[in-house]
Design a protein around this motif. Structure first.
Motif, PDB file in Angstrom:
ATOM      1  N   GLY A   1       0.789  -1.229   0.000  1.00 22.81           N
ATOM      2  CA  GLY A   1       0.000   0.000   0.000  1.00 22.81           C
ATOM      3  C   GLY A   1       0.815   1.270   0.000  1.00 22.81           C
ATOM      4  N   SER A   2       2.096   1.168  -0.273  1.00 29.96           N
ATOM      5  CA  SER A   2       3.001   2.300  -0.148  1.00 29.96           C
ATOM      6  C   SER A   2       2.717   3.426  -1.140  1.00 29.96           C
ATOM      7  N   GLU A   3       3.118   4.620  -0.759  1.00 29.83           N
ATOM      8  CA  GLU A   3       3.102   5.784  -1.651  1.00 29.83           C
ATOM      9  C   GLU A   3       3.879   5.514  -2.931  1.00 29.83           C
ATOM     10  N   THR A   4       4.900   4.663  -2.848  1.00 30.38           N
ATOM     11  CA  THR A   4       5.700   4.330  -4.022  1.00 30.38           C
ATOM     12  C   THR A   4       4.829   3.962  -5.212  1.00 30.38           C
ATOM     13  N   PHE A   5       3.795   3.186  -4.982  1.00 31.05           N
ATOM     14  CA  PHE A   5       2.971   2.705  -6.092  1.00 31.05           C
ATOM     15  C   PHE A   5       2.038   3.787  -6.620  1.00 31.05           C
ATOM     16  N   ARG A   6       1.654   4.711  -5.760  1.00 29.42           N
ATOM     17  CA  ARG A   6       0.868   5.850  -6.245  1.00 29.42           C
ATOM     18  C   ARG A   6       1.718   6.736  -7.144  1.00 29.42           C
ATOM     19  N   VAL A   7       2.975   6.920  -6.768  1.00 25.79           N
ATOM     20  CA  VAL A   7       3.891   7.700  -7.604  1.00 25.79           C
ATOM     21  C   VAL A   7       4.138   7.006  -8.936  1.00 25.79           C
ATOM     22  N   MET A   8       4.335   5.698  -8.883  1.00 23.22           N
ATOM     23  CA  MET A   8       4.727   4.954 -10.081  1.00 23.22           C
ATOM     24  C   MET A   8       3.585   4.761 -11.072  1.00 23.22           C
ATOM     25  N   THR A   9       2.345   5.094 -10.681  1.00 26.51           N
ATOM     26  CA  THR A   9       1.240   4.923 -11.626  1.00 26.51           C
ATOM     27  C   THR A   9       1.434   5.765 -12.885  1.00 26.51           C
ATOM     28  N   ARG A  10       2.225   6.822 -12.803  1.00 30.74           N
ATOM     29  CA  ARG A  10       2.404   7.659 -13.986  1.00 30.74           C
ATOM     30  C   ARG A  10       3.256   6.996 -15.057  1.00 30.74           C
ATOM     31  N   VAL A  11       3.972   5.927 -14.707  1.00 26.17           N
ATOM     32  CA  VAL A  11       4.771   5.221 -15.718  1.00 26.17           C
ATOM     33  C   VAL A  11       4.413   3.744 -15.827  1.00 26.17           C
ATOM     34  N   ALA A  12       4.023   3.110 -14.722  1.00 29.27           N
ATOM     35  CA  ALA A  12       3.755   1.663 -14.713  1.00 29.27           C
ATOM     36  C   ALA A  12       2.711   1.367 -13.639  1.00 29.27           C
ATOM     37  N   PRO A  13       1.426   1.500 -13.962  1.00 25.29           N
ATOM     38  CA  PRO A  13       0.380   1.446 -12.933  1.00 25.29           C
ATOM     39  C   PRO A  13      -0.029   0.056 -12.466  1.00 25.29           C
ATOM     40  N   TYR A  14       0.430  -0.998 -13.139  1.00 20.08           N
ATOM     41  CA  TYR A  14      -0.041  -2.345 -12.809  1.00 20.08           C
ATOM     42  C   TYR A  14       1.022  -3.096 -12.006  1.00 20.08           C
ATOM     43  N   ASN A  15       0.704  -3.406 -10.762  1.00 23.47           N
ATOM     44  CA  ASN A  15       1.604  -4.126  -9.856  1.00 23.47           C
ATOM     45  C   ASN A  15       1.314  -5.620  -9.996  1.00 23.47           C
ATOM     46  N   LEU A  16       2.125  -6.321 -10.770  1.00 24.19           N
ATOM     47  CA  LEU A  16       1.812  -7.709 -11.097  1.00 24.19           C
ATOM     48  C   LEU A  16       1.894  -8.637  -9.888  1.00 24.19           C
ATOM     49  N   VAL A  17       2.721  -8.317  -8.919  1.00 27.65           N
ATOM     50  CA  VAL A  17       2.846  -9.185  -7.741  1.00 27.65           C
ATOM     51  C   VAL A  17       1.518  -9.251  -6.996  1.00 27.65           C
ATOM     52  N   THR A  18       0.907  -8.123  -6.741  1.00 27.83           N
ATOM     53  CA  THR A  18      -0.358  -8.121  -6.006  1.00 27.83           C
ATOM     54  C   THR A  18      -1.535  -8.450  -6.917  1.00 27.83           C
ATOM     55  N   LEU A  19      -1.530  -7.967  -8.142  1.00 27.69           N
ATOM     56  CA  LEU A  19      -2.644  -8.232  -9.043  1.00 27.69           C
ATOM     57  C   LEU A  19      -2.792  -9.715  -9.365  1.00 27.69           C
ATOM     58  N   ARG A  20      -1.687 -10.441  -9.377  1.00 25.78           N
ATOM     59  CA  ARG A  20      -1.757 -11.869  -9.672  1.00 25.78           C
ATOM     60  C   ARG A  20      -1.936 -12.723  -8.415  1.00 25.78           C
ATOM     61  N   GLY A  21      -2.128 -12.077  -7.267  1.00 24.99           N
ATOM     62  CA  GLY A  21      -2.520 -12.807  -6.062  1.00 24.99           C
ATOM     63  C   GLY A  21      -1.390 -13.388  -5.230  1.00 24.99           C
ATOM     64  N   TYR A  22      -0.162 -12.978  -5.463  1.00 22.27           N
ATOM     65  CA  TYR A  22       0.940 -13.478  -4.636  1.00 22.27           C
ATOM     66  C   TYR A  22       0.913 -12.804  -3.267  1.00 22.27           C
ATOM     67  N   ASP A  23       1.299 -13.560  -2.232  1.00 27.61           N
ATOM     68  CA  ASP A  23       1.234 -13.037  -0.876  1.00 27.61           C
ATOM     69  C   ASP A  23       2.605 -12.692  -0.317  1.00 27.61           C
ATOM     70  N   GLY A  24       3.584 -12.528  -1.181  1.00 31.71           N
ATOM     71  CA  GLY A  24       4.922 -12.139  -0.753  1.00 31.71           C
ATOM     72  C   GLY A  24       5.966 -12.587  -1.761  1.00 31.71           C
ATOM     73  N   THR A  25       7.192 -12.144  -1.531  1.00 30.15           N
ATOM     74  CA  THR A  25       8.287 -12.457  -2.459  1.00 30.15           C
ATOM     75  C   THR A  25       9.539 -12.931  -1.732  1.00 30.15           C
ATOM     76  N   ARG A  26       9.359 -13.455  -0.539  1.00 35.20           N
ATOM     77  CA  ARG A  26      10.492 -13.942   0.248  1.00 35.20           C
ATOM     78  C   ARG A  26      10.506 -15.463   0.287  1.00 35.20           C
ATOM     79  N   THR A  27      11.712 -16.021   0.478  1.00 35.20           N
ATOM     80  CA  THR A  27      11.871 -17.463   0.567  1.00 35.20           C
ATOM     81  C   THR A  27      12.029 -17.888   2.024  1.00 35.20           C
TER      82      THR A  27
END
Length: 266
Positions: free
Chosen positions: A197-223
């Motif tokens: 939910g970071s501000e980072t993604f609100r800023v980045m909407t002007r160049v790349a608005p689709y966050n594939l990690v969350t949109l595709r239903g992943y619950d994290g990126t750590r091992t």
């Protein structure tokens, strides 16, 4: 094209990582946490900080180019600090690197800092300097594609929004805008070190608005190598031409404490 983004964790699982890369053969590899200590007397050195002693692959650039021998590489260091071989100090550069396959022609790029500036006399206190690299590549079948990655700054208090994190996002977006051309597919990726939910993604909407990690239903990126409960770190953002592209957060094999992110642009 196959685009991979990965925080390499200083190469701590280098054998697993190199085997995976040899199999995957990405056209574009966006790699964060890259150590470069050319001429090191050992393939492994130690990073020492806050009572930790972390093994680091001394020359990841050379070693990965052995796995991807036809690729070119751009290394973007953020700092020069000290690693250790026993009690012997070894100077080492630390930053991120972009590896590009032989079919790709670079027709534009921007390298710069999203936080701080180059630190030549040590890694420094957190939050440390951070770089980003953006390239516009021409593919013989796909045309121009703009790809950028950054390693977001670490804050010892957590991954919450802060003014400097907002500023690094604005700098990253501006770098991408300086390189992209109208109609380009755009990819913005890396270890952003923020929550979904970071501000980072609100800023980045002007160049790349689709966050594939969350949109595709992943619950994290750590091992499993990452012991803390917070599982968010890495993201791949795209614009309209790539919003339906094939994408995966690779959870096995484990080649770092971060999962690789893999995007197929066509």
């Amino acid at each position: 094209m196959k685009i991979v983004s990965l925080n390499a964790w200083g190469g701590r699982l280098f054998e697993q990582m190199s085997d995976w890369l040899a199999h995957e053969q990405p056209d574009v590899l966006c790699l964060q946490e890259v150590v470069y200590a050319p001429g090191s007397p050992s393939a492994w050195l130690d990073y020492r900080d806050d009572g930790q002693n972390l093994p680091q692959r001394a020359d990841m650039l050379r070693d990965i180019l052995r796995v991807l021998p036809d690729h070119g590489v751009t290394f973007c260091p953020a700092a020069c600090g000290t690693l250790w071989l026993g009690e012997r100090p070894i100077p080492a550069l630390w930053g991120l690197a972009t590896f590009l396959g032989p079919e790709l022609t670079v027709v534009g790029q921007h390298q710069g800092f999203v936080h701080g500036d180059f630190s030549p006399a040590g890694f420094g206190a957190h939050p440390r300097s951070r770089t980003a690299h953006v390239v516009r590549v021409f593919h013989p079948e796909e045309g121009g594609v703009t790809i950028g990655h950054m390693h977001g700054l670490r804050d010892l208090n957590g991954k919450m929004d802060t003014p400097v994190r907002g500023e690094q996002a604005r700098k990253f977006a501006t770098m991408i805008q300086a390189v992209q051309q109208p109609g380009d597919p755009v990819v913005a990726c890396g270890d952003f070190n923020v929550l979904p939910g970071s501000e980072t993604f609100r800023v980045m909407t002007r160049v790349a608005p689709y966050n594939l990690v969350t949109l595709r239903g992943y619950d994290g990126t750590r091992t499993s190598y990452y012991p803390k409960p917070q599982r968010w770190a890495d993201y791949m953002l795209v614009n309209g031409p790539l919003k339906d592209a094939a994408f995966e957060v690779v959870q096995t094999p484990e080649i770092s404490d971060h999962c690789p992110l893999v995007l197929h642009t066509a």
